[in-house]
Scaffold this motif. Structure first.
Motif, PDB file in Angstrom:
ATOM      1  N   GLY A  91     -50.270  17.969   9.125  1.00 40.62           N
ATOM      2  CA  GLY A  91     -50.424  17.439   7.865  1.00 40.62           C
ATOM      3  C   GLY A  91     -51.119  17.914   7.036  1.00 40.62           C
ATOM      4  N   ILE A  92     -51.617  19.037   6.899  1.00 43.50           N
ATOM      5  CA  ILE A  92     -52.576  19.594   6.023  1.00 43.50           C
ATOM      6  C   ILE A  92     -51.845  20.681   5.200  1.00 43.50           C
ATOM      7  CG2 ILE A  92     -54.879  21.056   5.804  1.00 43.50           C
ATOM      8  CD1 ILE A  92     -55.570  19.804   8.837  1.00 43.50           C
ATOM      9  N   GLN A  93     -52.202  20.614   3.953  1.00 46.11           N
ATOM     10  CA  GLN A  93     -51.446  21.484   3.038  1.00 46.11           C
ATOM     11  C   GLN A  93     -52.314  22.658   2.684  1.00 46.11           C
ATOM     12  OE1 GLN A  93     -47.857  21.504   0.593  1.00 46.11           O
ATOM     13  NE2 GLN A  93     -48.626  23.614   0.967  1.00 46.11           N
ATOM     14  N   PRO A  94     -52.575  23.729   3.288  1.00 42.55           N
ATOM     15  CA  PRO A  94     -53.428  24.912   2.881  1.00 42.55           C
ATOM     16  C   PRO A  94     -52.982  25.259   1.330  1.00 42.55           C
ATOM     17  CG  PRO A  94     -52.156  25.376   4.837  1.00 42.55           C
ATOM     18  CD  PRO A  94     -51.718  24.507   4.075  1.00 42.55           C
ATOM     19  N   GLY A  95     -54.036  25.475   0.627  1.00 46.12           N
ATOM     20  CA  GLY A  95     -53.854  25.871  -1.104  1.00 46.12           C
ATOM     21  C   GLY A  95     -55.185  26.363  -1.351  1.00 46.12           C
ATOM     22  N   PRO A  96     -55.327  26.338  -2.793  1.00 49.67           N
ATOM     23  CA  PRO A  96     -56.457  26.780  -3.324  1.00 49.67           C
ATOM     24  C   PRO A  96     -57.599  25.689  -3.285  1.00 49.67           C
ATOM     25  CG  PRO A  96     -54.536  26.915  -4.978  1.00 49.67           C
ATOM     26  CD  PRO A  96     -53.958  26.437  -3.774  1.00 49.67           C
ATOM     27  N   LEU A  97     -57.216  24.502  -2.693  1.00 48.00           N
ATOM     28  CA  LEU A  97     -58.173  23.417  -2.605  1.00 48.00           C
ATOM     29  C   LEU A  97     -58.553  23.072  -1.250  1.00 48.00           C
ATOM     30  CD1 LEU A  97     -56.840  20.567  -5.261  1.00 48.00           C
ATOM     31  CD2 LEU A  97     -58.404  22.472  -5.625  1.00 48.00           C
ATOM     32  N   PHE A  98     -57.985  23.896  -0.413  1.00 46.10           N
ATOM     33  CA  PHE A  98     -58.328  23.898   1.192  1.00 46.10           C
ATOM     34  C   PHE A  98     -59.737  23.537   1.284  1.00 46.10           C
ATOM     35  CE2 PHE A  98     -59.030  25.805   5.388  1.00 46.10           C
ATOM     36  CZ  PHE A  98     -58.231  24.688   6.130  1.00 46.10           C
ATOM     37  N   GLU A 153     -43.128  24.935  -2.961  1.00 41.23           N
ATOM     38  CA  GLU A 153     -43.826  26.198  -2.903  1.00 41.23           C
ATOM     39  C   GLU A 153     -44.926  26.271  -4.105  1.00 41.23           C
ATOM     40  OE1 GLU A 153     -43.301  28.517  -0.917  1.00 41.23           O
ATOM     41  OE2 GLU A 153     -41.366  28.008  -0.206  1.00 41.23           O
ATOM     42  N   VAL A 154     -44.985  25.311  -5.051  1.00 44.06           N
ATOM     43  CA  VAL A 154     -45.998  25.465  -6.139  1.00 44.06           C
ATOM     44  C   VAL A 154     -47.078  24.259  -6.129  1.00 44.06           C
ATOM     45  CG1 VAL A 154     -44.733  27.044  -7.582  1.00 44.06           C
ATOM     46  CG2 VAL A 154     -44.764  24.697  -7.828  1.00 44.06           C
ATOM     47  N   TYR A 155     -46.661  23.461  -4.881  1.00 44.10           N
ATOM     48  CA  TYR A 155     -47.459  22.097  -5.180  1.00 44.10           C
ATOM     49  C   TYR A 155     -48.901  22.310  -5.010  1.00 44.10           C
ATOM     50  CZ  TYR A 155     -47.681  17.049  -4.808  1.00 44.10           C
ATOM     51  OH  TYR A 155     -48.026  15.678  -5.048  1.00 44.10           O
ATOM     52  N   SER A 156     -49.365  23.031  -4.294  1.00 47.40           N
ATOM     53  CA  SER A 156     -50.702  23.075  -4.064  1.00 47.40           C
ATOM     54  C   SER A 156     -51.438  23.801  -5.251  1.00 47.40           C
ATOM     55  CB  SER A 156     -51.251  24.094  -2.706  1.00 47.40           C
ATOM     56  OG  SER A 156     -50.907  25.198  -2.839  1.00 47.40           O
ATOM     57  N   HIS A 157     -51.059  24.770  -5.891  1.00 48.88           N
ATOM     58  CA  HIS A 157     -51.304  25.462  -6.821  1.00 48.88           C
ATOM     59  C   HIS A 157     -51.406  24.534  -8.246  1.00 48.88           C
ATOM     60  CE1 HIS A 157     -51.388  29.095  -4.555  1.00 48.88           C
ATOM     61  NE2 HIS A 157     -50.068  28.964  -4.120  1.00 48.88           N
ATOM     62  N   LEU A 158     -50.388  23.572  -8.004  1.00 50.62           N
ATOM     63  CA  LEU A 158     -50.293  22.724  -9.257  1.00 50.62           C
ATOM     64  C   LEU A 158     -51.426  21.585  -9.276  1.00 50.62           C
ATOM     65  CD1 LEU A 158     -48.478  21.669 -11.732  1.00 50.62           C
ATOM     66  CD2 LEU A 158     -47.436  19.927  -9.903  1.00 50.62           C
ATOM     67  N   ASN A 159     -51.710  21.277  -7.865  1.00 56.91           N
ATOM     68  CA  ASN A 159     -52.928  20.429  -7.803  1.00 56.91           C
ATOM     69  C   ASN A 159     -54.224  20.931  -7.991  1.00 56.91           C
ATOM     70  OD1 ASN A 159     -51.323  18.301  -6.917  1.00 56.91           O
ATOM     71  ND2 ASN A 159     -51.270  18.825  -4.694  1.00 56.91           N
ATOM     72  N   ALA A 160     -54.167  22.633  -7.834  1.00 61.53           N
ATOM     73  CA  ALA A 160     -55.640  23.166  -8.224  1.00 61.53           C
ATOM     74  C   ALA A 160     -55.808  23.639  -9.496  1.00 61.53           C
ATOM     75  CB  ALA A 160     -55.453  24.437  -7.230  1.00 61.53           C
ATOM     76  N   GLY A 161     -54.687  23.268 -10.350  1.00 63.28           N
ATOM     77  CA  GLY A 161     -54.488  23.478 -11.805  1.00 63.28           C
ATOM     78  C   GLY A 161     -54.400  24.771 -12.136  1.00 63.28           C
ATOM     79  N   THR A 162     -53.608  25.572 -11.394  1.00 62.23           N
ATOM     80  CA  THR A 162     -53.486  27.183 -11.612  1.00 62.23           C
ATOM     81  C   THR A 162     -52.029  27.304 -11.929  1.00 62.23           C
ATOM     82  OG1 THR A 162     -53.237  27.656  -9.317  1.00 62.23           O
ATOM     83  CG2 THR A 162     -55.207  28.192 -10.108  1.00 62.23           C
ATOM     84  N   VAL A 163     -51.240  26.548 -11.943  1.00 59.50           N
ATOM     85  CA  VAL A 163     -49.959  26.498 -12.530  1.00 59.50           C
ATOM     86  C   VAL A 163     -49.451  25.479 -13.154  1.00 59.50           C
ATOM     87  CG1 VAL A 163     -49.180  28.260 -10.637  1.00 59.50           C
ATOM     88  CG2 VAL A 163     -48.639  25.645 -10.586  1.00 59.50           C
ATOM     89  N   ARG A 164     -48.487  25.420 -14.172  1.00 55.60           N
ATOM     90  CA  ARG A 164     -47.829  24.352 -14.694  1.00 55.60           C
ATOM     91  C   ARG A 164     -46.483  24.120 -14.637  1.00 55.60           C
ATOM     92  NH1 ARG A 164     -50.689  25.082 -19.334  1.00 55.60           N
ATOM     93  NH2 ARG A 164     -49.021  26.578 -20.177  1.00 55.60           N
ATOM     94  N   VAL A 165     -45.820  23.109 -14.023  1.00 61.57           N
ATOM     95  CA  VAL A 165     -44.137  23.047 -14.094  1.00 61.57           C
ATOM     96  C   VAL A 165     -43.666  22.569 -15.396  1.00 61.57           C
ATOM     97  CG1 VAL A 165     -42.666  21.882 -12.889  1.00 61.57           C
ATOM     98  CG2 VAL A 165     -44.661  22.467 -11.920  1.00 61.57           C
ATOM     99  N   LEU A 166     -42.679  23.232 -16.236  1.00 65.72           N
ATOM    100  CA  LEU A 166     -42.282  23.007 -17.307  1.00 65.72           C
ATOM    101  C   LEU A 166     -40.777  22.112 -17.161  1.00 65.72           C
ATOM    102  CD1 LEU A 166     -42.711  26.506 -19.163  1.00 65.72           C
ATOM    103  CD2 LEU A 166     -44.234  24.458 -19.133  1.00 65.72           C
ATOM    104  N   ALA A 167     -40.054  22.434 -16.345  1.00 61.74           N
ATOM    105  CA  ALA A 167     -39.085  21.497 -16.378  1.00 61.74           C
ATOM    106  C   ALA A 167     -38.122  21.518 -14.739  1.00 61.74           C
ATOM    107  CB  ALA A 167     -37.674  22.005 -17.159  1.00 61.74           C
ATOM    108  N   VAL A 168     -37.683  20.395 -14.328  1.00 61.70           N
ATOM    109  CA  VAL A 168     -37.125  20.541 -12.989  1.00 61.70           C
ATOM    110  C   VAL A 168     -35.654  20.316 -13.107  1.00 61.70           C
ATOM    111  CG1 VAL A 168     -37.774  17.935 -12.959  1.00 61.70           C
ATOM    112  CG2 VAL A 168     -37.124  19.127 -10.836  1.00 61.70           C
ATOM    113  N   GLY A 169     -34.886  21.187 -12.176  1.00 58.40           N
ATOM    114  CA  GLY A 169     -33.417  20.970 -12.234  1.00 58.40           C
ATOM    115  C   GLY A 169     -32.870  20.120 -11.415  1.00 58.40           C
TER     116      GLY A 169
END
Lengths: 499, 329
Positions: A339-346, B216-232
């Motif tokens: 239940g842990i999503q590793p990512g930049p914030l890990f 696939e981009v969710y953790s980077h989105l939460n970290a503020g390193t990517v931006r999602v523009l549109a969803v299909g």
């Protein structure tokens, strides 16, 4: 990153007896899995992953990482003793390690491998702890062209693997490159030379090919020579002398940072790291003439590199959530299952887990060297088992190991076919390590080359327009030029001495 | 964790039945009246342990165990782009005790000449997940909105790079569909290492955008390193409520949504009663609360389709993938 939870707290968390026990269990299982031919970190961790479902996230992570580190120690043991790498990462260790074993210095070689693994693993873990944040932006710079340039440099550095004919070595590297053709076209996705076998769609597996070339061919060669006795009758001294150890330190100090950096780069893994360290040693070591003839430096360099690469491959995983190697992908899966999503914030969100893991990695290395050094004498005694018994065990374990990775009997046939090919090639005096190298580097070379041309819409300027790419190509050219020059100079000198 | 979830589910059985409605109750009743299933069921997962399909299949199986009353044993059979695992399931006895969780290659394998295999070679149990593509750029990109993106692509035909999987995966076709819908000419870059490799390349500025799943981009989105523009997808996604759909962005939709999906299949020729029991169980599982919580947490998309609905969906995707891949030549 300000965190109230640090390394000391991580070590404190290890005082929990259950966490400690899982670390010990992981490294012990890892060593055993590593020793068995065909069972490497990938197969071992995938097989044992379900065991972690019932554990806490710290226990699961620590056990898997223990297995990961443990296999890096274990895989050198069969490489040295039997000329069979437990896993492709130890293929470079066979080159000098097995020659040492056959000349009665198995114990010393095993001890040096364990010490080099400890240095590589510990310094690698230190690098993981200290430099993750600085090194990640650098690793991200490696796009298609940079990767291609690095792979070409790697191929050049190790083109003279082993001793003997360079022409034969180049033929074998080319054969290895050809083995990367069956599979899927990296751009169109079309099936390529799979001959109707869907199993071939993801390409020939590295493990079945490596086990065929090394394990099966070793059994066949010995069977042909009607080997019925033992490999050596005397074990000799077990621990290296102080001077032997001292002479290996420069090799470890070269192998460790190189292995770590290659490990950090996505998609590399421990086999290219070990080969690159060996190649570096062969070109730049003070006693480079001895490399390939049974030199302890030729064991120390790849063993420190593949352990440092294992630590390095955890960098993109823990700092970006991106698995840089297949074993790292399994650790990622285990975290997601928890239940842990590793990512930049890990690290920021799970400081407790991160620091406990780092502490456990240090501990794992200490446990491994403490576990492995006293066992050297017992492992070395494997050589005193009559070969027919050993051969039977090698066959059974390789078949089971190769089957278990994908639960696929197709892989077993690949291994057997490559075993026969390896036997024929060895009979003809062709070296096998360059085949593995071609296979390891070839697929990725094609991918990055074609990807670069897709990005640039077919414009070749892309290969000379990026600073890192240009720098790597320049290093490659100077390495080639330098070896050409030195071989010319040697020839002139030998001509002069004749006249 | 595994144990906890299983333990947690059993007492929740009644609640789920109420939440899901009468389908579940009917399924539970018929399950107790029928002799099927008598023992545990094998779920072949044709991908490596720990990956996205593995996760979805394991979680859905756990939820389905409740309706079926027997355990479902996952068996990973990775390699060969998931084709060998699917073929193994296809050749198993059609007795309902061997199932497989297939992904996008079931809709692409035949078109790419990998294997003569499609969903028509199986009895379809049901869809358990669907991930629409999200058009994503790096946070420091000057492309702030989907309008900026379209504008840039229009002014530089064939130049704007979008990282995807190679054509056997979903994201290449999803990007091609986006091109068709928007009338743009993008530079689609395949990453044989998969969507994660494409995202790595985005972070390193080697491609200007990626079109992959939100997960696939969710953790980077939460970290503020990517931006999602549109969803299909046809509706906005709960995790990114501010991100417009293709429709809202004025990109006309002639195509149905296209993306990655996971579908439970059984060998062809299952007795219809047993197929119905499995369909009901997985239809309920795909809407199980804990399963959907898991999907939300990792930003996987929801989709629960059983029987004819699932077949219609697969027919549509299969045709669409064929059309697009044929136009690649």
């Amino acid at each position: 990153m300000v965190s109230t939870f640090g390394l000391l707290d991580g070590f404190a968390a290890l005082l929990d007896i259950s966490v400690l026990a899982y670390c010990l269990l992981g490294v012990t299982l890892g060593t055993l899995i590593g020793v068995l031919p065909g069972l490497g970190p990938l197969a071992g961790m995938a097989l044992l992953l379900p065991l972690t479902y019932t554990l806490s996230s710290a226990q699961a992570l620590i056990m898997l990482c223990g297995i990961f580190y443990g296999t890096q120690y274990g895989n050198s043991i069969s490489a040295i003793l039997l000329n069979i790498p437990g896993d492709p990462g130890a293929a470079a260790t066979t080159l000098d390690g097995n020659k040492l074993a056959k000349s009665g210095r198995a114990g010393t070689a095993l001890a040096i491998a364990a010490i080099a693994s400890f240095v590589g693993g510990t310094v690698g873990t230190l690098g993981l702890m200290l430099f993750s944040e600085t090194i990640v932006p650098f690793a991200l710079q490696f796009g298609p062209t940079e990767t291609l340039a690095l792979l070409i440099l790697g191929l050049v550095l190790v083109s003279a693997l082993g001793t003997g004919s360079i022409v034969k070595a180049l033929c074998m590297a080319t054969f290895g490159l050809l083995l990367t053709i069956p599979g899927s076209d990296p751009v169109s996705g079309a099936s390529r030379m799979t001959f109707g076998f869907p199993e071939l769609y993801s390409g020939l597996g590295l493990v079945p090919v490596a086990m065929g070339l090394f394990a099966i061919s070793e059994v066949l060669i010995n069977a042909q020579q009607k080997m019925s006795g033992v490999i050596v009758t005397k074990i000799g001294r077990l621990l290296p002398t102080f001077n032997e150890l001292l002479s290996c330190i420069p090799s470890m100090l070269r192998g460790t940072p190189l292995g770590f950096l290659i490990g950090v780069l996505p998609g590399a893994g421990s086999a290219p790291a070990a080969f690159a360290a060996y190649g570096l040693e062969k070109r730049f070591s003070r006693n480079k003439q001895a490399i390939g003839e049974g030199s302890l430096s030729g064991v120390a360099a790849p063993e420190s590199a593949n352990n440092a690469a294992a630590a390095g491959s955890l960098v993109p995983l823990l700092s970006l959530g991106i698995p840089g190697s297949p074993p790292a992908a399994i650790i990622l899966g285990a975290l997601i299952i928890q239940g842990i999503q590793p990512g930049p914030l890990f690290v920021a969100q799970q400081p407790e887990l991160f620091w406990t893991l780092i502490a456990s990695l240090y501990l794992a290395n200490v446990l491994l060297v403490v576990l492995n050094l006293p066992l050297v004498g017992i492992w070395a005694r494997i050589l005193m088992i009559p070969f027919p018994f050993l051969a039977a065990a090698i066959l059974v374990v390789s078949v089971a190991g190769v089957y278990s990775t994908n639960n696929s009997f197709f892989d077993v046939w690949v291994m057997l076919a490559l075993g026969v090919a390896g036997w024929l090639l060895r009979s003809g005096g062709f070296p096998l390590a360059p085949i593995l190298l071609g296979l390891v580097l070839g697929g990725r070379m094609e991918e990055s080359f074609r990807q670069a041309l897709v990005v640039s819409n077919g414009n070749w300027d892309i290969f000379v327009s990026k600073p890192i790419t240009v720098a790597l190509f320049a290093i490659t050219l100077s390495v080639v030029g330098w070896s050409l020059l030195s071989s010319l100079r040697n020839r002139r000198r030998s001509l002069a001495s004749i006249s | 964790m595994y144990m906890q979830i299983t333990r947690g589910l059993r007492p929740a059985r009644g609640l789920i039945a109420v939440a899901v409605g009468c389908t579940m109750i009917v399924a539970a009743q018929s399950a107790s009246a029928q002799s099927f299933p008598e023992h545990e069921i094998t779920m072949i997962i044709p991908f490596a342990a720990g990956g996205g399909t593995d996760q979805a299949a394991r979680r859905a199986s756990m939820a389905a165990e409740d309706g079926l009353g027997v355990s479902i044993v996952p068996e990973n059979r990775p390699g060969g782009g998931s084709i060998p695992g699917m073929m193994e399931a296809m050749r198993s006895a059609p007795d309902g005790y061997t199932l497989v969780t297939a992904a996008t290659p079931i809709a692409t394998a035949q078109h790419l000449g990998i294997a003569d295999l499609s969903h028509e070679d199986f009895d379809v149990v049901g869809l358990i997940n669907f991930d629409p593509p999200v058009i994503t750029v790096a946070a420091d990109s000057e492309l702030q909105t989907i309008e900026d993106y379209v504008e840039r692509a229009k002014n530089n035909p064939g130049q704007l790079t979008i990282g995807t999987t190679p054509p056997q995966g979903a994201w290449h076709v999803a990007a091609r569909v986006f091109e068709e819908q928007s009338g743009l000419d993008l530079n689609i870059v395949p990453f044989p290492g998969g969507a994660a490799e494409a995202v790595t390349s985005l972070l390193g500025d080697h491609v200007e955008s990626v079109g992959v799943s939100l997960g696939e981009v969710y953790s980077h989105l939460n970290a503020g390193t990517v931006r999602v523009l549109a969803v299909g997808s046809s509706e906005r996604m709960a995790q990114i409520p501010d991100v417009p759909t293709y429709d809202e962005a004025g990109i006309t939709t002639d195509f149905p949504p296209v993306g990655a999906f996971r579908v439970v299949l059984a060998p062809k020729g299952l007795p219809s009663e047993e197929l119905e029991i499995l369909r009901d169980a997985f239809f309920a599982a795909a809407q199980d609360e804990e399963y959907m919580d898991f999907l939300d947490e990792f930003a996987f998309g929801h989709m629960a389709l059983a029987g004819d609905d699932a077949i219609a969906f697969l027919d549509e995707q299969f045709e669409l993938f064929g059309e697009i891949l044929a136009s690649n030549e």
